[in-house]
Scaffold this active site. Structure first.
Site, PDB file in Angstrom:
ATOM      1  N   LYS A 191       1.561  -3.461   7.000  1.00  0.00           N
ATOM      2  CA  LYS A 191       1.905  -3.337   5.202  1.00  0.00           C
ATOM      3  C   LYS A 191       3.642  -3.548   5.147  1.00  0.00           C
ATOM      4  O   LYS A 191       3.943  -4.206   4.488  1.00  0.00           O
ATOM      5  CB  LYS A 191       1.555  -2.637   4.578  1.00  0.00           C
ATOM      6  CG  LYS A 191      -0.507  -3.308   4.071  1.00  0.00           C
ATOM      7  CD  LYS A 191      -0.457  -4.095   3.251  1.00  0.00           C
ATOM      8  CE  LYS A 191      -2.053  -4.799   3.640  1.00  0.00           C
ATOM      9  NZ  LYS A 191      -1.956  -6.001   2.800  1.00  0.00           N
ATOM     10  N   SER A 230       0.970  -1.464   0.239  1.00  0.00           N
ATOM     11  CA  SER A 230      -0.177  -0.192   0.403  1.00  0.00           C
ATOM     12  C   SER A 230       0.803   1.418  -0.292  1.00  0.00           C
ATOM     13  O   SER A 230       2.281   1.342   0.464  1.00  0.00           O
ATOM     14  CB  SER A 230      -0.557  -0.019   1.174  1.00  0.00           C
ATOM     15  OG  SER A 230      -1.438   1.961   1.028  1.00  0.00           O
ATOM     16  N   TYR A 259      -2.322   0.048  10.410  1.00  0.00           N
ATOM     17  CA  TYR A 259      -2.529  -0.310   8.858  1.00  0.00           C
ATOM     18  C   TYR A 259      -1.594  -0.411   7.927  1.00  0.00           C
ATOM     19  O   TYR A 259      -0.683  -1.482   7.393  1.00  0.00           O
ATOM     20  CB  TYR A 259      -3.868  -0.226   8.610  1.00  0.00           C
ATOM     21  CG  TYR A 259      -3.836  -0.162   6.542  1.00  0.00           C
ATOM     22  CD1 TYR A 259      -4.064  -1.814   6.634  1.00  0.00           C
ATOM     23  CD2 TYR A 259      -3.654   0.509   5.919  1.00  0.00           C
ATOM     24  CE1 TYR A 259      -4.307  -1.903   4.973  1.00  0.00           C
ATOM     25  CE2 TYR A 259      -3.627   0.476   4.532  1.00  0.00           C
ATOM     26  CZ  TYR A 259      -3.727  -0.711   4.745  1.00  0.00           C
ATOM     27  OH  TYR A 259      -4.005  -0.998   3.234  1.00  0.00           O
TER      28      TYR A 259
HETATM   29  C1  UD1 Z   1      -6.220   4.342   2.355  1.00  0.00           C
HETATM   30  C2  UD1 Z   1      -4.838   4.064   3.324  1.00  0.00           C
HETATM   31  C3  UD1 Z   1      -4.962   3.480   2.058  1.00  0.00           C
HETATM   32  C4  UD1 Z   1      -5.399   1.660   1.894  1.00  0.00           C
HETATM   33  C5  UD1 Z   1      -6.794   1.964   1.958  1.00  0.00           C
HETATM   34  C6  UD1 Z   1      -7.304   1.347   1.777  1.00  0.00           C
HETATM   35  C7  UD1 Z   1      -3.876   6.293   3.878  1.00  0.00           C
HETATM   36  C8  UD1 Z   1      -3.294   7.171   3.736  1.00  0.00           C
HETATM   37  N1  UD1 Z   1      -4.516   5.069   3.006  1.00  0.00           N
HETATM   38  O1  UD1 Z   1      -6.369   5.058   1.737  1.00  0.00           O
HETATM   39  O2  UD1 Z   1      -3.446   2.954   1.642  1.00  0.00           O
HETATM   40  O3  UD1 Z   1      -4.659   1.184   0.519  1.00  0.00           O
HETATM   41  O4  UD1 Z   1      -7.355   3.488   3.181  1.00  0.00           O
HETATM   42  O5  UD1 Z   1      -8.388   1.489   2.732  1.00  0.00           O
HETATM   43  O6  UD1 Z   1      -3.422   5.378   4.355  1.00  0.00           O
HETATM   44  N2  UD1 Z   1     -12.322  11.511   2.634  1.00  0.00           N
HETATM   45  C9  UD1 Z   1     -13.290  11.938   3.026  1.00  0.00           C
HETATM   46  N3  UD1 Z   1     -14.980  11.544   3.777  1.00  0.00           N
HETATM   47  C10 UD1 Z   1     -14.840  10.261   3.435  1.00  0.00           C
HETATM   48  C11 UD1 Z   1     -13.886   9.103   3.198  1.00  0.00           C
HETATM   49  C12 UD1 Z   1     -12.943   9.680   2.607  1.00  0.00           C
HETATM   50  O7  UD1 Z   1     -13.210  13.727   2.975  1.00  0.00           O
HETATM   51  O8  UD1 Z   1     -15.887   9.673   3.997  1.00  0.00           O
HETATM   52  C13 UD1 Z   1     -11.314  11.618   1.936  1.00  0.00           C
HETATM   53  C14 UD1 Z   1      -9.822  11.047   3.461  1.00  0.00           C
HETATM   54  O9  UD1 Z   1      -9.670  12.580   3.898  1.00  0.00           O
HETATM   55  C15 UD1 Z   1      -8.759  11.387   1.847  1.00  0.00           C
HETATM   56  C16 UD1 Z   1     -10.021  11.205   0.084  1.00  0.00           C
HETATM   57  O10 UD1 Z   1     -10.942  11.565   0.741  1.00  0.00           O
HETATM   58  O11 UD1 Z   1      -8.496  12.372   1.867  1.00  0.00           O
HETATM   59  C17 UD1 Z   1      -9.517   9.675   0.030  1.00  0.00           C
HETATM   60  O12 UD1 Z   1      -9.762   8.789   1.260  1.00  0.00           O
HETATM   61  P1  UD1 Z   1     -10.226   7.285   1.657  1.00  0.00           P
HETATM   62  O13 UD1 Z   1     -10.739   6.519   0.587  1.00  0.00           O
HETATM   63  O14 UD1 Z   1      -9.972   6.167   2.905  1.00  0.00           O
HETATM   64  O15 UD1 Z   1      -8.598   6.555   1.501  1.00  0.00           O
HETATM   65  P2  UD1 Z   1      -7.197   6.792   1.968  1.00  0.00           P
HETATM   66  O16 UD1 Z   1      -7.762   7.359   3.811  1.00  0.00           O
HETATM   67  O17 UD1 Z   1      -6.936   7.878   1.162  1.00  0.00           O
END
Ligand code: UD1
Length: 340
Positions: A155, A127, A151
């Site tokens: 990895k 990841s 998490y």
């Molecule tokens: C995270 C992990 C990634 C992993 C993935 C698996 C980190 C930095 N990244 O991805 O390596 O493979 O989980 O699940 O640890 N967001 C919102 N509102 C929401 C959901 C998300 O604003 O309800 C934003 C988050 O703050 C982020 C972006 O959307 O900026 C993507 O979030 P998300 O889809 O959860 O993925 P990551 O956290 O990047």
């Protein structure tokens, strides 16, 4: 050359799309999945989409050594793709030991079973989260690892274990693929992302709002040092991720030892960029409210994907609009996911 591939977590989001791709190019696929975050029906859909079924499906935990021995005794496995793991960042902060047990313990059990059965090819699901709070983007494979949550640490720990294993077992060939943010669905609408409970990841949250299951998106922070203040990610179509695994198997014998490759597009999108594209593609409004930052989140993660291109000719071919369109198509056809 067609091979027999063991896919752990083969009924999951990335696993199921990868099974379709492996079947499409002629491999035999054996799945091991405990269905702790997937359902068995997915494999029927895999068969429908691919035009032929997986060779066998074993329902077992990847930490179950006896079940693994049975799989390796029964099938002439040439290579393993190891997806089976837990992946919710927030949950990993609450129950870190469970994450180490399943993600790290699952990997050590699997590789010792592989070793004892003479199987030496492994594609490991890693990841981009291991890069943590990156100071410079885009991230190359040589960027320093700095996990910010359990998490991500699991990895990174697995990568270190696999590197040590390769140093001592010369015939091992391990490819660790560091995915950025997989999203989207198979374009036929049969396979997609179907998280249990409230989605952690943003794309299934958007599709559930669009289909009427949720009211509004919480945007986790708008005070990051990014142009619009929201987090930037390198979203990558799950079909491109599946194709990356096809390419990994094609090239796993190129050289022995441990290799690490990013799978990303090299293009970043903020949360608000994603919302805009999603609204344009689907025609559905996405109400949102800015809330506090989510613990463990980072400002920006964007891949430098040139190594995968240089070594394998692999590149992501689908854009953010395709991810939104395909994810929405799956959600419309399956408003409640795989549930009947
Ligand atoms: C995270 C992990 C990634 C992993 C993935 C698996 C980190 C930095 N990244 O991805 O390596 O493979 O989980 O699940 O640890 N967001 C919102 N509102 C929401 C959901 C998300 O604003 O309800 C934003 C988050 O703050 C982020 C972006 O959307 O900026 C993507 O979030 P998300 O889809 O959860 O993925 P990551 O956290 O990047």
């Amino acid at each position: 050359m067609p091979r027999t591939i063991l896919v752990t977590g083969g009924a999951g989001f990335i696993g199921s799309h990868t099974c379709v791709e492996l079947l499409r190019v002629g491999h035999e696929v054996v799945v091991l999945d405990d269905h702790s975050n997937s359902c068995p029906e997915v494999l029927e859909r895999v068969a429908k989409t691919a035009g032929r079924p997986v060779a066998a499906a074993h329902v077992a935990d990847v930490r179950d050594r006896r079940a693994l021995d049975e799989v390796f005794d029964r099938h002439p496995i040439d290579a393993v793709i190891h997806f089976a793991a837990k992946k919710a960042v927030g949950e990993s902060v609450r129950i870190p030991v469970t994450y180490y047990d399943i993600n790290v313990g699952g990997t050590t059990t699997l590789v010792s079973a592989m070793h004892d059965h003479g199987v030496h090819r492994l594609v490991f699901s890693s990841s981009c989260s291991i890069y943590g709070n990156a100071t410079t983007v885009p991230l190359t494979e040589d960027s320093p690892a700095a996990p910010t949550n359990p998490y991500a640490t699991t990895k990174w720990t697995c990568e270190r274990i696999l590197a040590d294993l390769c140093r001592h077992v010369p015939e091992m060939r391990v490819l660790a693929l560091r995915y950025f943010n997989p999203a989207g669905a198979h374009p036929d609408g049969e396979l997609g992302e179907d998280p249990r409970g409230v989605p952690n990841n943003i794309m299934p949250f958007l599709t559930q709002i669009a289909v009427g299951r949720r009211d509004e998106l919480s945007v986790f922070g708008d005070d990051y040092p990014t142009p619009d203040g929201t987090g930037i990610r390198d979203y990558l179509h799950v079909m491109d991720v599946a194709d990356g695994h096809r390419a990994a198997l094609d090239h796993i014998d190129d050289e022995p030892g441990m290799r690490v490759l990013n799978l990303g597009t090299g293009r970043g999108a903020s949360v608000l960029d994603l919302v805009t594209v999603f609204e344009e593609v689907t025609g559905r409004p996405i109400p949102y409210r800015v809330t506090a930052r989510r613990p463990g989140d980072v400002a920006e993660l964007v891949a430098d994907p040139t190594k995968a291109m240089a070594h394998w000719g692999w590149t992501a071919r689908r854009d953010l609009a395709a991810m939104c369109r395909d994810a929405w198509n799956f959600q419309q056809r399956n408003p409640y996911g795989y549930a009947p």
